[in-house]
Design a protein around this motif. Structure first.
Motif, PDB file in Angstrom:
ATOM      1  N   GLY A  12     -30.831  54.707  53.924  1.00  0.00           N
ATOM      2  CA  GLY A  12     -29.740  55.595  54.359  1.00  0.00           C
ATOM      3  C   GLY A  12     -29.551  55.446  55.859  1.00  0.00           C
ATOM      4  N   THR A  51     -27.447  54.081  57.669  1.00  0.00           N
ATOM      5  CA  THR A  51     -26.101  54.186  58.250  1.00  0.00           C
ATOM      6  C   THR A  51     -25.567  55.622  58.213  1.00  0.00           C
ATOM      7  OG1 THR A  51     -25.175  53.653  56.097  1.00  0.00           O
ATOM      8  CG2 THR A  51     -25.477  51.811  57.633  1.00  0.00           C
ATOM      9  N   GLY A  52     -26.331  56.539  57.635  1.00  0.00           N
ATOM     10  CA  GLY A  52     -25.866  57.929  57.486  1.00  0.00           C
ATOM     11  C   GLY A  52     -26.247  58.790  58.683  1.00  0.00           C
ATOM     12  N   LEU A  53     -25.872  60.064  58.596  1.00  0.00           N
ATOM     13  CA  LEU A  53     -26.158  61.001  59.694  1.00  0.00           C
ATOM     14  C   LEU A  53     -27.663  61.137  59.931  1.00  0.00           C
ATOM     15  CD1 LEU A  53     -24.079  64.314  59.508  1.00  0.00           C
ATOM     16  CD2 LEU A  53     -24.215  62.654  61.359  1.00  0.00           C
ATOM     17  N   VAL A  54     -28.400  61.401  58.873  1.00  0.00           N
ATOM     18  CA  VAL A  54     -29.841  61.605  59.028  1.00  0.00           C
ATOM     19  C   VAL A  54     -30.522  60.287  59.403  1.00  0.00           C
ATOM     20  CG1 VAL A  54     -31.968  62.305  57.870  1.00  0.00           C
ATOM     21  CG2 VAL A  54     -29.877  63.575  57.437  1.00  0.00           C
ATOM     22  N   SER A  72     -26.495  51.332  50.896  1.00  0.00           N
ATOM     23  CA  SER A  72     -26.065  51.053  49.519  1.00  0.00           C
ATOM     24  C   SER A  72     -25.677  49.591  49.344  1.00  0.00           C
ATOM     25  CB  SER A  72     -24.885  51.947  49.150  1.00  0.00           C
ATOM     26  OG  SER A  72     -23.753  51.618  49.936  1.00  0.00           O
ATOM     27  N   ARG A  73     -25.246  48.976  50.433  1.00  0.00           N
ATOM     28  CA  ARG A  73     -24.807  47.575  50.325  1.00  0.00           C
ATOM     29  C   ARG A  73     -25.059  46.848  51.644  1.00  0.00           C
ATOM     30  NH1 ARG A  73     -21.065  51.157  51.556  1.00  0.00           N
ATOM     31  NH2 ARG A  73     -19.619  50.628  53.224  1.00  0.00           N
ATOM     32  N   ARG A 130     -23.079  44.939  58.215  1.00  0.00           N
ATOM     33  CA  ARG A 130     -23.279  46.020  59.176  1.00  0.00           C
ATOM     34  C   ARG A 130     -24.641  45.881  59.864  1.00  0.00           C
ATOM     35  NH1 ARG A 130     -22.489  51.254  55.596  1.00  0.00           N
ATOM     36  NH2 ARG A 130     -23.527  49.890  54.119  1.00  0.00           N
ATOM     37  N   SER A 133     -33.310  58.834  53.192  1.00  0.00           N
ATOM     38  CA  SER A 133     -32.289  59.885  53.313  1.00  0.00           C
ATOM     39  C   SER A 133     -30.973  59.303  52.831  1.00  0.00           C
ATOM     40  CB  SER A 133     -32.199  60.434  54.731  1.00  0.00           C
ATOM     41  OG  SER A 133     -32.073  59.404  55.658  1.00  0.00           O
ATOM     42  N   ALA A 134     -30.903  59.098  51.529  1.00  0.00           N
ATOM     43  CA  ALA A 134     -29.731  58.469  50.920  1.00  0.00           C
ATOM     44  C   ALA A 134     -29.209  59.277  49.748  1.00  0.00           C
ATOM     45  CB  ALA A 134     -30.095  57.057  50.465  1.00  0.00           C
ATOM     46  N   GLY A 135     -29.680  60.528  49.603  1.00  0.00           N
ATOM     47  CA  GLY A 135     -29.226  61.368  48.495  1.00  0.00           C
ATOM     48  C   GLY A 135     -30.196  61.351  47.328  1.00  0.00           C
ATOM     49  N   SER A 168     -22.535  69.526  59.393  1.00  0.00           N
ATOM     50  CA  SER A 168     -23.308  68.284  59.330  1.00  0.00           C
ATOM     51  C   SER A 168     -24.314  68.284  58.185  1.00  0.00           C
ATOM     52  CB  SER A 168     -24.015  68.025  60.657  1.00  0.00           C
ATOM     53  OG  SER A 168     -24.749  69.171  61.026  1.00  0.00           O
ATOM     54  N   GLY A 211     -23.240  65.875  55.529  1.00  0.00           N
ATOM     55  CA  GLY A 211     -23.150  64.430  55.753  1.00  0.00           C
ATOM     56  C   GLY A 211     -22.043  64.003  56.695  1.00  0.00           C
ATOM     57  N   ALA A 212     -22.034  62.687  56.978  1.00  0.00           N
ATOM     58  CA  ALA A 212     -21.147  62.125  58.001  1.00  0.00           C
ATOM     59  C   ALA A 212     -19.675  62.311  57.648  1.00  0.00           C
ATOM     60  CB  ALA A 212     -21.464  60.642  58.193  1.00  0.00           C
ATOM     61  N   ASN A 219     -30.169  70.923  62.486  1.00  0.00           N
ATOM     62  CA  ASN A 219     -30.443  70.619  61.075  1.00  0.00           C
ATOM     63  C   ASN A 219     -30.663  69.146  60.803  1.00  0.00           C
ATOM     64  OD1 ASN A 219     -27.534  70.765  61.743  1.00  0.00           O
ATOM     65  ND2 ASN A 219     -27.263  69.949  59.684  1.00  0.00           N
ATOM     66  N   ILE A 220     -30.115  68.293  61.675  1.00  0.00           N
ATOM     67  CA  ILE A 220     -30.311  66.859  61.452  1.00  0.00           C
ATOM     68  C   ILE A 220     -31.660  66.410  62.017  1.00  0.00           C
ATOM     69  CG2 ILE A 220     -29.334  64.554  61.844  1.00  0.00           C
ATOM     70  CD1 ILE A 220     -27.566  66.278  60.135  1.00  0.00           C
TER      71      ILE A 220
HETATM   72  N1  LIG Z   1     -27.414  66.425  56.820  1.00  0.00           N
HETATM   73  C1  LIG Z   1     -28.434  67.300  56.738  1.00  0.00           C
HETATM   74  O1  LIG Z   1     -28.510  68.351  57.411  1.00  0.00           O
HETATM   75  C2  LIG Z   1     -29.560  67.017  55.826  1.00  0.00           C
HETATM   76  C3  LIG Z   1     -30.695  67.790  55.966  1.00  0.00           C
HETATM   77  C4  LIG Z   1     -31.758  67.567  55.116  1.00  0.00           C
HETATM   78  C5  LIG Z   1     -31.654  66.592  54.162  1.00  0.00           C
HETATM   79  N2  LIG Z   1     -30.555  65.855  54.039  1.00  0.00           N
HETATM   80  C6  LIG Z   1     -30.517  64.849  52.984  1.00  0.00           C
HETATM   81  O2  LIG Z   1     -30.513  63.543  53.540  1.00  0.00           O
HETATM   82  C7  LIG Z   1     -29.743  62.696  52.714  1.00  0.00           C
HETATM   83  C8  LIG Z   1     -28.658  61.994  53.524  1.00  0.00           C
HETATM   84  O3  LIG Z   1     -27.858  62.934  54.196  1.00  0.00           O
HETATM   85  P1  LIG Z   1     -26.818  62.486  55.326  1.00  0.00           P
HETATM   86  O4  LIG Z   1     -26.312  63.761  55.867  1.00  0.00           O
HETATM   87  O5  LIG Z   1     -27.408  61.478  56.243  1.00  0.00           O
HETATM   88  O6  LIG Z   1     -25.676  61.749  54.418  1.00  0.00           O
HETATM   89  P2  LIG Z   1     -24.601  60.643  54.850  1.00  0.00           P
HETATM   90  O7  LIG Z   1     -24.252  60.760  56.281  1.00  0.00           O
HETATM   91  O8  LIG Z   1     -23.531  60.741  53.832  1.00  0.00           O
HETATM   92  O9  LIG Z   1     -25.371  59.226  54.662  1.00  0.00           O
HETATM   93  C9  LIG Z   1     -25.788  58.746  53.407  1.00  0.00           C
HETATM   94  C10 LIG Z   1     -26.592  57.462  53.584  1.00  0.00           C
HETATM   95  O10 LIG Z   1     -27.142  57.108  52.321  1.00  0.00           O
HETATM   96  C11 LIG Z   1     -26.771  55.771  52.003  1.00  0.00           C
HETATM   97  N3  LIG Z   1     -26.591  55.608  50.564  1.00  0.00           N
HETATM   98  C12 LIG Z   1     -25.710  56.222  49.754  1.00  0.00           C
HETATM   99  N4  LIG Z   1     -25.879  55.797  48.485  1.00  0.00           N
HETATM  100  C13 LIG Z   1     -26.888  54.905  48.501  1.00  0.00           C
HETATM  101  C14 LIG Z   1     -27.522  54.106  47.517  1.00  0.00           C
HETATM  102  N5  LIG Z   1     -27.147  54.146  46.230  1.00  0.00           N
HETATM  103  N6  LIG Z   1     -28.511  53.280  47.889  1.00  0.00           N
HETATM  104  C15 LIG Z   1     -28.905  53.217  49.187  1.00  0.00           C
HETATM  105  N7  LIG Z   1     -28.349  53.944  50.172  1.00  0.00           N
HETATM  106  C16 LIG Z   1     -27.350  54.780  49.837  1.00  0.00           C
HETATM  107  C17 LIG Z   1     -25.452  55.549  52.737  1.00  0.00           C
HETATM  108  O11 LIG Z   1     -25.264  54.156  52.875  1.00  0.00           O
HETATM  109  P3  LIG Z   1     -23.789  53.479  52.888  1.00  0.00           P
HETATM  110  O12 LIG Z   1     -23.361  53.535  54.323  1.00  0.00           O
HETATM  111  O13 LIG Z   1     -24.028  52.104  52.412  1.00  0.00           O
HETATM  112  O14 LIG Z   1     -22.912  54.309  51.975  1.00  0.00           O
HETATM  113  C18 LIG Z   1     -25.769  56.265  54.052  1.00  0.00           C
HETATM  114  O15 LIG Z   1     -26.584  55.438  54.854  1.00  0.00           O
HETATM  115  C19 LIG Z   1     -29.238  63.571  51.558  1.00  0.00           C
HETATM  116  O16 LIG Z   1     -30.178  63.473  50.513  1.00  0.00           O
HETATM  117  C20 LIG Z   1     -29.273  64.936  52.131  1.00  0.00           C
HETATM  118  O17 LIG Z   1     -29.427  65.927  51.132  1.00  0.00           O
HETATM  119  C21 LIG Z   1     -29.488  66.027  54.853  1.00  0.00           C
END
Ligand SMILES: NC(=O)c1ccc[n+]([C@@H]2O[C@H](COP(=O)([O-])OP(=O)(O)OC[C@H]3O[C@@H](n4cnc5c(N)ncnc54)[C@H](OP(=O)(O)O)[C@@H]3O)[C@@H](O)[C@H]2O)c1
Length: 337
Positions: free
Chosen positions: A11, A13-16, A39-40, A44, A72-74, A160, A163-164, A316-317
């Motif tokens: 994960g 590339t995501g926020l976390v 995910s892919r 990048r 942290s990818a869900g 946040s 997610g992003a 939170n992040i």
């Molecule tokens: N934001 C918060 O405050 C917070 C706090 C605690 C926990 N979390 C948890 O942390 C996780 C990520 O949150 P986020 O806020 O960072 O979300 P986000 O910004 O939407 O980022 C999601 C990340 O997961 C990757 N991803 C999605 N599907 C995938 C797959 N099938 N295989 C591999 N990578 C995959 C995405 O990659 P691509 O770029 O390729 O799509 C991206 O890097 C979630 O489980 C969330 O519940 C978040």
């Protein structure tokens, strides 16, 4: 980076994930090789320690030779791939809710229960929900002092947390709202600018949101005490970063605000910002980008003398996700040799 661990950030590339890379670098986490996973793989790159690292697609091969996998990818990807990474020999720290209620998976906040995370049966450690993390950092020292019977909590959760894409949609909405233009629903399917929402993850059977029930079960698991009653209400507010919580605590033995303040001021991970007469109390804008859990408005509960009410805010992040996961890894690293 000739010594240290091979670390996969899933994960990345995501926020976390992005915050994880930043924190790993800031804290000089001993990394020999970084493997950013998403995910892919589509060309990048992510920036880490002064160079670009190509993002790889999630696969069995991605985890070969990995010592530590920070997920942290869900929930879906975690459920599928965390066991694969653990079977390949990695210690997995998972930010999703996939394993938090699994009795064989420790749920860890280092200031509270690092010991519970040692030698995890499945090779997986769960990082708690962001709202729970900041709350238990505050509850633990008070529980040790006066035994908590009940907690009533209302959260004021930042965008946040979703997610992003939610942050991008919110920023677009806030601009439209400020300019008195029609507000687009955007990627989140709702208007957040200028509103309060509480229906993103409904548990129809109980009338609660999943987010609220997580705070109940996770607090009991982390504090190791199922007798603590938690009454939660979670609200998404139009603030981009950092969660705030209004917490009311009832104890077995009465606790004065003075003693509560003294206990919390000595507790790990907490910073007191509490000078209400001068208008000083924790605010999300001050907490963003920092590590502590900030506590203020510490006062006797006017409706329950001997109880305490307080206000707590954290990024939170960072503490709610990326930082907590990395602190777990730091705490356990000596065991990995
Ligand atoms: N934001 C918060 O405050 C917070 C706090 C605690 C926990 N979390 C948890 O942390 C996780 C990520 O949150 P986020 O806020 O960072 O979300 P986000 O910004 O939407 O980022 C999601 C990340 O997961 C990757 N991803 C999605 N599907 C995938 C797959 N099938 N295989 C591999 N990578 C995959 C995405 O990659 P691509 O770029 O390729 O799509 C991206 O890097 C979630 O489980 C969330 O519940 C978040």
């Amino acid at each position: 980076m000739s010594e240290g661990l091979r670390v996969a950030v899933v994960g990345a590339t995501g926020l976390v994930g992005t915050e994880m890379l930043k924190i790993l670098e800031e804290r000089k986490f001993p990394i020999r090789e970084l493997v950013p996973v998403a995910s892919r793989a589509d060309g990048r790159t992510v920036r880490f320690a002064g160079s670009d690292h190509e993002v790889v697609a999630i696969s069995e091969e991605a985890f070969q030779g990995i010592d530590l996998a920070l997920f942290s990818a869900g929930g879906g990807p975690s459920k599928t791939w965390s066991p694969v990474a653990a079977a390949a020999g990695a210690l997995v720290i998972d930010n999703s809710s996939a394993f938090r209620r699994d009795p064989d998976v420790p749920l860890c906040v280092p200031e509270v229960n690092l010991e519970a995370a040692r030698n995890p049966k499945k090779g997986i450690i769960a990082n708690p929900n962001c709202s729970t993390i900041q709350m238990v950092v505050v509850l633990k020292p008070l529980h040790d002092a006066a035994r908590i019977r009940r907690v009533v909590v209302a959260t004021y959760q930042a965008i946040s947390g979703a997610g992003a894409s939610a942050v991008a949609a919110f920023r677009e909405q806030a601009r439209a709202f400020g300019n008195e233009r029609p507000v687009p629903k955007g990627a989140i399917g709702d208007v957040l600018a200028g509103d309060l929402l509480m229906h993103w993850s409904r548990d129809v059977a109980t009338g609660y949101q999943e987010e609220e029930l997580k705070m109940v079960h996770e607090t009991q698991k982390i504090l190791g005490d199922d007798s603590i009653r938690v009454s939660p209400t979670a609200v998404r507010v139009p603030v981009a970063m950092s969660h705030s919580e209004a917490i009311t605590i009832e104890f077995e033995r009465p606790l004065t605000p003075g003693l509560a303040r003294e206990i919390l001021s000595q507790a790990a991970g907490i910073e007191i910002v509490d000078d209400f007469t001068r208008g000083r109390y924790p605010k999300p804008s001050d907490a963003t980008g920092t590590d502590p859990v900030y506590v203020g408005r510490i006062r006797e509960d006017v409706g329950n003398p001997g109880g305490i009410q307080l206000w707590c805010v954290a990024d939170n992040i960072r503490k709610g996700a990326a930082l907590n996961a990395i602190q777990i890894a730091e705490g356990l690293m000596p065991l990995k040799g």
